[in-house]
Design an enzyme around this catalytic site. Structure first.
Site, PDB file in Angstrom:
ATOM      1  N   TYR A 137       0.912  -1.145   0.003  1.00 57.91           N
ATOM      2  CA  TYR A 137       0.028  -0.125   0.001  1.00 57.91           C
ATOM      3  C   TYR A 137       1.126   1.274  -0.164  1.00 57.91           C
ATOM      4  O   TYR A 137       1.961   1.271  -0.557  1.00 57.91           O
ATOM      5  CB  TYR A 137      -1.124   0.068   1.103  1.00 57.91           C
ATOM      6  CG  TYR A 137      -2.293   0.663   0.875  1.00 57.91           C
ATOM      7  CD1 TYR A 137      -3.179   0.459  -0.332  1.00 57.91           C
ATOM      8  CD2 TYR A 137      -2.465   1.965   1.340  1.00 57.91           C
ATOM      9  CE1 TYR A 137      -3.977   1.300  -0.798  1.00 57.91           C
ATOM     10  CE2 TYR A 137      -3.482   2.789   0.756  1.00 57.91           C
ATOM     11  CZ  TYR A 137      -4.076   2.558  -0.436  1.00 57.91           C
ATOM     12  OH  TYR A 137      -5.275   3.365  -0.910  1.00 57.91           O
TER      13      TYR A 137
ATOM     14  N   ARG B 188      -8.836  10.729  -8.172  1.00 57.19           N
ATOM     15  CA  ARG B 188      -8.071  11.260  -7.411  1.00 57.19           C
ATOM     16  C   ARG B 188      -7.139  10.167  -6.592  1.00 57.19           C
ATOM     17  O   ARG B 188      -7.400   9.907  -5.437  1.00 57.19           O
ATOM     18  CB  ARG B 188      -9.033  12.370  -6.381  1.00 57.19           C
ATOM     19  CG  ARG B 188      -7.813  13.353  -5.958  1.00 57.19           C
ATOM     20  CD  ARG B 188      -7.898  13.165  -4.366  1.00 57.19           C
ATOM     21  NE  ARG B 188      -7.412  12.129  -3.737  1.00 57.19           N
ATOM     22  CZ  ARG B 188      -7.844  11.418  -2.535  1.00 57.19           C
ATOM     23  NH1 ARG B 188      -8.382  11.996  -1.659  1.00 57.19           N
ATOM     24  NH2 ARG B 188      -6.943  10.258  -2.189  1.00 57.19           N
TER      25      ARG B 188
ATOM     26  N   LYS C 239      -6.028  -2.039  -1.006  1.00 56.63           N
ATOM     27  CA  LYS C 239      -6.819  -1.613   0.242  1.00 56.63           C
ATOM     28  C   LYS C 239      -7.557  -3.016   0.784  1.00 56.63           C
ATOM     29  O   LYS C 239      -7.715  -3.268   1.768  1.00 56.63           O
ATOM     30  CB  LYS C 239      -7.996  -0.725  -0.092  1.00 56.63           C
ATOM     31  CG  LYS C 239      -7.797   0.629  -0.099  1.00 56.63           C
ATOM     32  CD  LYS C 239      -7.877   1.347   1.273  1.00 56.63           C
ATOM     33  CE  LYS C 239      -7.005   2.648   1.339  1.00 56.63           C
ATOM     34  NZ  LYS C 239      -7.408   3.769   2.034  1.00 56.63           N
TER      35      LYS C 239
ATOM     36  N   GLU D  63     -13.733   4.973  -2.669  1.00 57.08           N
ATOM     37  CA  GLU D  63     -12.156   5.275  -2.669  1.00 57.08           C
ATOM     38  C   GLU D  63     -11.388   5.975  -3.771  1.00 57.08           C
ATOM     39  O   GLU D  63     -11.788   5.812  -4.780  1.00 57.08           O
ATOM     40  CB  GLU D  63     -11.494   3.776  -2.656  1.00 57.08           C
ATOM     41  CG  GLU D  63      -9.932   3.931  -2.003  1.00 57.08           C
ATOM     42  CD  GLU D  63     -10.000   3.988  -0.778  1.00 57.08           C
ATOM     43  OE1 GLU D  63     -10.727   3.542   0.144  1.00 57.08           O
ATOM     44  OE2 GLU D  63      -9.078   4.951  -0.317  1.00 57.08           O
ATOM     45  N   ASP D  64     -11.010   7.292  -3.270  1.00 56.80           N
ATOM     46  CA  ASP D  64     -10.048   8.014  -4.270  1.00 56.80           C
ATOM     47  C   ASP D  64     -11.123   8.455  -5.149  1.00 56.80           C
ATOM     48  O   ASP D  64     -10.681   8.574  -6.523  1.00 56.80           O
ATOM     49  CB  ASP D  64      -8.945   7.136  -4.588  1.00 56.80           C
ATOM     50  CG  ASP D  64      -7.805   7.341  -3.852  1.00 56.80           C
ATOM     51  OD1 ASP D  64      -8.003   7.585  -2.388  1.00 56.80           O
ATOM     52  OD2 ASP D  64      -6.797   6.683  -3.757  1.00 56.80           O
TER      53      ASP D  64
ATOM     54  N   ASP E  23     -13.852   6.096   2.409  1.00 57.98           N
ATOM     55  CA  ASP E  23     -12.513   5.875   3.159  1.00 57.98           C
ATOM     56  C   ASP E  23     -11.924   7.348   3.397  1.00 57.98           C
ATOM     57  O   ASP E  23     -11.252   7.703   4.469  1.00 57.98           O
ATOM     58  CB  ASP E  23     -11.747   5.073   2.951  1.00 57.98           C
ATOM     59  CG  ASP E  23     -10.591   4.655   3.858  1.00 57.98           C
ATOM     60  OD1 ASP E  23     -10.734   4.441   5.024  1.00 57.98           O
ATOM     61  OD2 ASP E  23      -9.389   4.591   3.468  1.00 57.98           O
ATOM     62  N   ASP E  24     -11.658   8.024   2.386  1.00 64.15           N
ATOM     63  CA  ASP E  24     -10.869   9.309   2.475  1.00 64.15           C
ATOM     64  C   ASP E  24     -11.738  10.109   3.244  1.00 64.15           C
ATOM     65  O   ASP E  24     -10.900  11.194   3.526  1.00 64.15           O
ATOM     66  CB  ASP E  24     -10.943   9.903   0.827  1.00 64.15           C
ATOM     67  CG  ASP E  24     -10.138   8.931  -0.077  1.00 64.15           C
ATOM     68  OD1 ASP E  24      -9.242   8.220   0.196  1.00 64.15           O
ATOM     69  OD2 ASP E  24     -11.084   8.447  -1.086  1.00 64.15           O
TER      70      ASP E  24
ATOM     71  N   ASN F 250      -0.270  12.324   0.661  1.00 58.27           N
ATOM     72  CA  ASN F 250       0.119  10.811   0.106  1.00 58.27           C
ATOM     73  C   ASN F 250       0.453  11.228  -1.354  1.00 58.27           C
ATOM     74  O   ASN F 250      -0.290  12.014  -2.084  1.00 58.27           O
ATOM     75  CB  ASN F 250      -0.715   9.910   0.306  1.00 58.27           C
ATOM     76  CG  ASN F 250      -0.359   9.317   1.686  1.00 58.27           C
ATOM     77  OD1 ASN F 250       0.415   9.205   2.345  1.00 58.27           O
ATOM     78  ND2 ASN F 250      -1.883   8.959   2.299  1.00 58.27           N
TER      79      ASN F 250
HETATM   80  P1  NAD Z   1      -9.148  17.035  -2.329  1.00 59.07           P
HETATM   81  O1  NAD Z   1      -8.873  17.160  -4.218  1.00 59.07           O
HETATM   82  O2  NAD Z   1     -10.693  16.641  -2.018  1.00 59.07           O
HETATM   83  O3  NAD Z   1      -8.767  18.235  -1.667  1.00 59.07           O
HETATM   84  C1  NAD Z   1      -7.511  18.915  -1.791  1.00 59.07           C
HETATM   85  C2  NAD Z   1      -7.871  20.305  -1.169  1.00 59.07           C
HETATM   86  O4  NAD Z   1      -6.391  20.862  -1.476  1.00 59.07           O
HETATM   87  C3  NAD Z   1      -8.630  21.270  -2.014  1.00 59.07           C
HETATM   88  O5  NAD Z   1      -9.424  22.011  -0.992  1.00 59.07           O
HETATM   89  C4  NAD Z   1      -7.801  22.164  -2.781  1.00 59.07           C
HETATM   90  O6  NAD Z   1      -8.139  23.514  -2.870  1.00 59.07           O
HETATM   91  C5  NAD Z   1      -6.470  22.173  -1.717  1.00 59.07           C
HETATM   92  N1  NAD Z   1      -5.306  22.758  -2.305  1.00 59.07           N
HETATM   93  C6  NAD Z   1      -4.848  22.496  -3.352  1.00 59.07           C
HETATM   94  N2  NAD Z   1      -3.580  23.242  -3.622  1.00 59.07           N
HETATM   95  C7  NAD Z   1      -3.517  24.055  -2.561  1.00 59.07           C
HETATM   96  C8  NAD Z   1      -2.711  24.992  -2.049  1.00 59.07           C
HETATM   97  N3  NAD Z   1      -1.449  25.325  -2.902  1.00 59.07           N
HETATM   98  N4  NAD Z   1      -2.861  25.415  -0.899  1.00 59.07           N
HETATM   99  C9  NAD Z   1      -3.571  25.307  -0.120  1.00 59.07           C
HETATM  100  N5  NAD Z   1      -4.729  24.368  -0.420  1.00 59.07           N
HETATM  101  C10 NAD Z   1      -4.584  23.826  -1.832  1.00 59.07           C
HETATM  102  O7  NAD Z   1      -8.358  15.701  -1.723  1.00 59.07           O
HETATM  103  P2  NAD Z   1      -8.546  15.044  -0.421  1.00 59.07           P
HETATM  104  O8  NAD Z   1      -9.515  13.819  -0.652  1.00 59.07           O
HETATM  105  O9  NAD Z   1      -9.010  16.022   0.634  1.00 59.07           O
HETATM  106  O10 NAD Z   1      -7.244  14.587  -0.187  1.00 59.07           O
HETATM  107  C11 NAD Z   1      -5.957  15.717   0.071  1.00 59.07           C
HETATM  108  C12 NAD Z   1      -4.702  15.096   0.423  1.00 59.07           C
HETATM  109  O11 NAD Z   1      -4.912  14.235   1.527  1.00 59.07           O
HETATM  110  C13 NAD Z   1      -4.068  13.984  -0.709  1.00 59.07           C
HETATM  111  O12 NAD Z   1      -2.941  14.247  -1.100  1.00 59.07           O
HETATM  112  C14 NAD Z   1      -4.290  12.721   0.115  1.00 59.07           C
HETATM  113  O13 NAD Z   1      -3.184  11.859  -0.090  1.00 59.07           O
HETATM  114  C15 NAD Z   1      -4.204  13.084   1.401  1.00 59.07           C
HETATM  115  N6  NAD Z   1      -4.921  12.079   2.008  1.00 59.07           N
HETATM  116  C16 NAD Z   1      -4.187  11.435   3.225  1.00 59.07           C
HETATM  117  C17 NAD Z   1      -5.034  10.596   4.031  1.00 59.07           C
HETATM  118  C18 NAD Z   1      -4.278   9.636   5.087  1.00 59.07           C
HETATM  119  O14 NAD Z   1      -3.168  10.214   5.025  1.00 59.07           O
HETATM  120  N7  NAD Z   1      -4.672   9.035   5.667  1.00 59.07           N
HETATM  121  C19 NAD Z   1      -6.148  10.239   3.703  1.00 59.07           C
HETATM  122  C20 NAD Z   1      -7.061  10.861   2.734  1.00 59.07           C
HETATM  123  C21 NAD Z   1      -6.339  11.841   1.939  1.00 59.07           C
END
Ligand code: NAD
Length: 541
Positions: free
Chosen positions: A97, A150, A168, A239-240, A262-263, A402
């Protein structure tokens, strides 16, 4: 499944990864199953076979080669695959993963060897049930579905995103002992906007732009209804999906299907557990924390929503709780005066002067906890981290984006730039950091601590909906698993070796808040452990 209890014999068994033990078949099995001569004469124990696996694994020179190697093991001998992973969790979970799965998805059409899971495409409208019927297992209990738009923080990878549901579901088996025969990965391929893929002759998915609007919604609807018809007990994990669909689909289906995202919800629960642990280190209750999120997408507002629910349970009003959560998106601080805000951001758009960037927001709001879910590598700059350290005795820094290349900062940066005071968690694993004569063990806000246990608990309850209360209970159970000695080293999540115990505790927490429960539902972590698939040849599961 035990080959001796099936009618399958000979080469058919060797070609079936669920039944195959390779050189591990005993003398008696070789006779009974007509395998004599089809495998080399010497009989090996599973441990001895694992030795060969580890030697070959050790020869791989990159993580992607390790991924390919483990995938091919999964394709030929499932029990040996899961036994090996369970015995080497710290080393191998990051291979099957995150972070390696990100690279595997980018290269999915190049490293493709053998199909796993189901592809339901935009061309399949009207025959989705027929496609689901092609799946060989009838007793499907957990489905993970993505449309690949995504993938982690990597964006639209189209059908290459299939690596995510596959990974997953492997984690469901590793972490919560869900039998692999109950697991079904689905790629909902509606096209891609990724030009590299559209122009690539080896790309495996539909070579077209994404279907949007009514056509997309009708396909999702048909998929959900077909799943409910064919596999009425199955949990559906979204997911994603990109933000535009993730929140919308969850709202549409959470009261109609046994589903969760899950996200949004898994991330929220693992982050809340991290906040509970960090609050113990700080000695500050969660109701007195101020959280600033970089990123205002589905992860950020999912975490904020669950935090608000947790604070409300601890006695403050929802309004007060929401005022403790602030968002910065790509345009700056999310405030009431901004026009055209997406609806999921509005609860967190407070009355405050607009601040143009993260550093201004940190200095202006003085948060106790900073959470990165923006996918913006390096966004927690030196001045941002130093400001957090000036404001707080123990600044809490979660860089959750990530894969590792997208993290807002590294563990090393977080500890160094706060002079060793940070309580840090990443979204991907980071190695321990030596600083100032001390060793810091970074946490990993890994959803793996949550979703497998939630799945196990939901399946045990018979509950037909998956509620926020279940995720609150899951977060509490995970946080309760973190000991004082873990906290003393800065560790805010339990070690991965304890994952099956963690999942059992999470599952028990979920069962205990489920509104619908069968009288026979197991309720203790010990009972949950007893339900788990154990990938040993001696077991008939
Ligand atoms: P998403 O696309 O819904 O949201 C991304 C957000 O980031 C948006 O609101 C966007 O406006 C903002 N953004 C983009 N560029 C930016 C900048 N320069 N400055 C400030 N904000 C900015 O995606 P998501 O599902 O919310 O996931 C976002 C991140 O979180 C991903 O990288 C994902 O890998 C990570 N994530 C980690 C985990 C974990 O570690 N457990 C779980 C889910 C998501």
């Amino acid at each position: 499944m035990d080959a001796s209890r099936t009618l399958v014999t000979g080469v058919e068994i060797l070609n079936n990864p669920r039944l195959n033990k390779g050189t591990g078949f005993t003398e008696a099995e070789r006779d009974a199953l007509k395998l004599r001569g089809l495998v080399p004469p010497r009989v090996f124990t599973q441990e001895a076979q694992q030795q060969r696996i580890l030697e070959n694994y050790g020869r791989a020179s990159s993580d992607i080669e390790r991924y390919i190697f483990l995938t091919s093991l999964q394709d030929r001998n499932e029990k040996l695959f899961y036994r090996t992973i369970l015995d080497h969790l710290d080393e191998m979970v990051p291979i099957i993963y995150t972070p390696t799965v990100g690279e595997a998805c980018k290269q999915f059409d190049r490293i493709f060897r053998r199909s796993r899971g189901l592809y339901v495409t935009a061309n399949d409208q009207g025959r989705v049930a027929e496609i689901l019927g092609n799946w060989p297992e009838r007793d499907v209990k957990v489905i993970v579905v993505t449309d690949g738009e995504r993938i982690l923080g990597l964006g639209d990878l189209g059908a290459n995103g299939m690596g995510i549901p596959i990974g997953k579901l492997s984690l469901y088996t590793v972490c919560a002992g869900i039998d692999p025969k109950h697991c079904l990965p689905i790629m909902l391929d509606v096209g891609t906007e990724n030009d590299d893929m559209l122009n690539d002759p080896l790309y495996l998915g539909l070579n077209q732009h994404r279907v949007r609007g009514d056509g997309y919604d009708a396909l999702v609807e048909e998929l959900i209804l077909s799943i409910q018809d064919l596999y009425p007990d199955a949990i559906i994990q979204f997911e994603d999906f990109a933000n535009r669909n993730a929140i919308r689909l969850l709202e549409k289906y959470r009261d109609r299907a046994r589903c969760f995202n899950d996200d949004i919800q898994g991330t929220a629960a693992v982050s809340l557990a991290g906040v509970y642990s960090a609050a113990r280190i700080q000695g500050v209750p969660i109701t007195d924390q101020k959280l600033l999120f970089l990123g205002a997408g589905s992860a950020a507002t999912g975490i904020a929503d669950l935090l608000v629910a947790a604070m409300v349970k601890e006695g403050i009003s929802a309004d007060d709780a929401r005022r403790r959560c602030w968002l910065v998106d790509s345009k700056g601080l999310v405030v009431k005066s901004r026009d055209g805000l997406q609806s999921h951001k509005i609860p967190y758009a407070h009355d405050h002067e607009f601040l143009p960037d993260l550093l201004a927001a940190v200095n202006g709001l003085r948060p106790t906890i900073l959470i990165g879910v923006s996918g913006q590598s390096g966004a927690f700059t030196q001045p941002v981290l130093e400001a957090m350290a000036n404001i707080n005795e123990r600044p809490v820094i979660f860089a959750l984006s990530n894969p590792t290349s997208k993290a807002e900062c590294t563990a090393e940066q977080a500890y160094r730039r706060t002079n060793g005071t940070a309580v840090f968690a990443g979204g991907s694993p980071f190695a321990p950091v030596e600083f100032d004569g001390r060793t810091f063990i970074p946490g990993q806000g890994n959803n793996t601590y949550i979703f497998p246990g939630v799945g196990l608990g939901v399946l045990a309850t018979g509950a037909d909906r998956i509620t926020d209360d279940m995720f609150l209970a899951a977060a509490r159970a995970l946080a309760d698993h973190v000991s004082e000695s873990h906290l003393a080293t800065g560790r805010i999540f339990p070690p991965l070796e304890e994952i099956r115990d963690v999942s059992a505790a999470v599952a028990a927490g979920v069962v205990n808040v489920a509104r619908q429960q069968s009288a026979q539902a197991p309720t203790t972590p010990e009972q949950m452990r007893a339900l788990m698939y154990v990938p040993d040849y001696s077991r008939s599961n």
